[in-house]
Design a protein around this motif. Structure first.
Motif, PDB file in Angstrom:
ATOM      1  N   GLU A   1       0.831  -1.207   0.000  1.00  0.00           N
ATOM      2  CA  GLU A   1       0.000   0.000   0.000  1.00  0.00           C
ATOM      3  C   GLU A   1       0.866   1.258   0.000  1.00  0.00           C
ATOM      4  O   GLU A   1       0.551   2.234  -0.680  1.00  0.00           O
TER       5      GLU A   1
ATOM      6  N   ALA B   1       1.069   4.030  -2.949  1.00  0.00           N
ATOM      7  CA  ALA B   1       0.799   5.433  -2.660  1.00  0.00           C
ATOM      8  C   ALA B   1       1.930   6.322  -3.170  1.00  0.00           C
ATOM      9  O   ALA B   1       1.685   7.404  -3.705  1.00  0.00           O
TER      10      ALA B   1
ATOM     11  N   ASP C   1      -0.151   9.455  -4.097  1.00  0.00           N
ATOM     12  CA  ASP C   1      -1.400   9.485  -3.341  1.00  0.00           C
ATOM     13  C   ASP C   1      -1.153  10.098  -1.964  1.00  0.00           C
ATOM     14  O   ASP C   1      -0.924   9.393  -0.979  1.00  0.00           O
TER      15      ASP C   1
ATOM     16  N   SER D   1      -3.529   9.002   1.094  1.00  0.00           N
ATOM     17  CA  SER D   1      -3.253   7.747   1.805  1.00  0.00           C
ATOM     18  C   SER D   1      -2.122   7.920   2.808  1.00  0.00           C
ATOM     19  O   SER D   1      -2.164   7.390   3.921  1.00  0.00           O
TER      20      SER D   1
END
Length: 202
Positions: free
Chosen positions: A96, A100, A105, A108
């Motif tokens: 994750e 990101a 991102d 996040s």
């Protein structure tokens, strides 16, 4: 420096675990995401990053080598200390976090306690190039092994074989690469080491 520990988990308290190795207890900080899967009185192999400072000597533990590598890179970012780096790996899985970074991102990343927008943006800039250059070839195998919650034997054998090759003088990244190439489900530590050495000499 302590590079790894193999022992029984005696206690889990907050973000620390007490690992007994040959009668000696070591307090190790670990990501919260991992603590949910650990069981008291079970034996685990834990990669350790030891951080020594004037006022502290702390051990940070991970069940896979890639998380340790990322932890070390995180603490190099301006404004990111060991506890914040641990919070990142507690909130986001390694996949994750990489996703990101690559997708820029910010939302996040700022979901991590203690990470603001400016810090998140700085992390994206500093990590985007590193992600592609870092040796992450074993992540899929590590995750597949960790996901086997009924047996820890595969994880032990895999990590012990890596540790054995490192003890023989091979760099950790190379040791992981060699073990991955020869590893098959169900192999014990000795088989992995023998095949890895044969692969290296071959």
């Amino acid at each position: 420096m302590i590079g790894s520990l193999k022992g029984n988990i005696l206690r889990i308290d907050g973000m620390t675990v007490l690992v007994e190795v040959n009668g000696v207890g070591y307090e190790v900080f670990m990501p919260l995401r991992l603590l949910h899967d650990l069981k008291i009185n079970n034996e685990y192999f834990i990669y350790i990053q030891q951080i020594i400072r004037e006022d502290a000597n702390h051990l940070f533990g991970f069940l896979d080598y890639n998380s340790k590598v990322f932890f070390n890179e995180l603490v190099k970012v301006n404004g990111i200390g060991p506890k914040t780096a641990l919070a990142i790996l507690s909130t986001l899985s390694l996949d994750e976090f990489i996703k990101a970074i690559l997708q820029e991102d910010v939302k996040s990343i700022v979901s991590v306690p203690g990470i603001g927008k400016k810090t998140a943006e700085r992390m994206i800039v500093e990590f985007k190039d590193k992600v592609e250059k870092m040796n992450l070839g074993v992540s899929n195998l590590d995750e597949a092994v960790v996901e086997n919650t009924t047996k820890n034997d595969n994880l032990f054998a895999y990590n012990e074989a890596v540790a054995a090759l490192v003890a023989l003088g091979y760099k950790e990244s190379l040791a992981i690469s060699y073990v991955k190439k020869v590893y098959e489900d169900g192999m014990d530590t000795r088989d992995i080491i023998v095949k890895a050495l044969a692969f290296i000499k071959g």
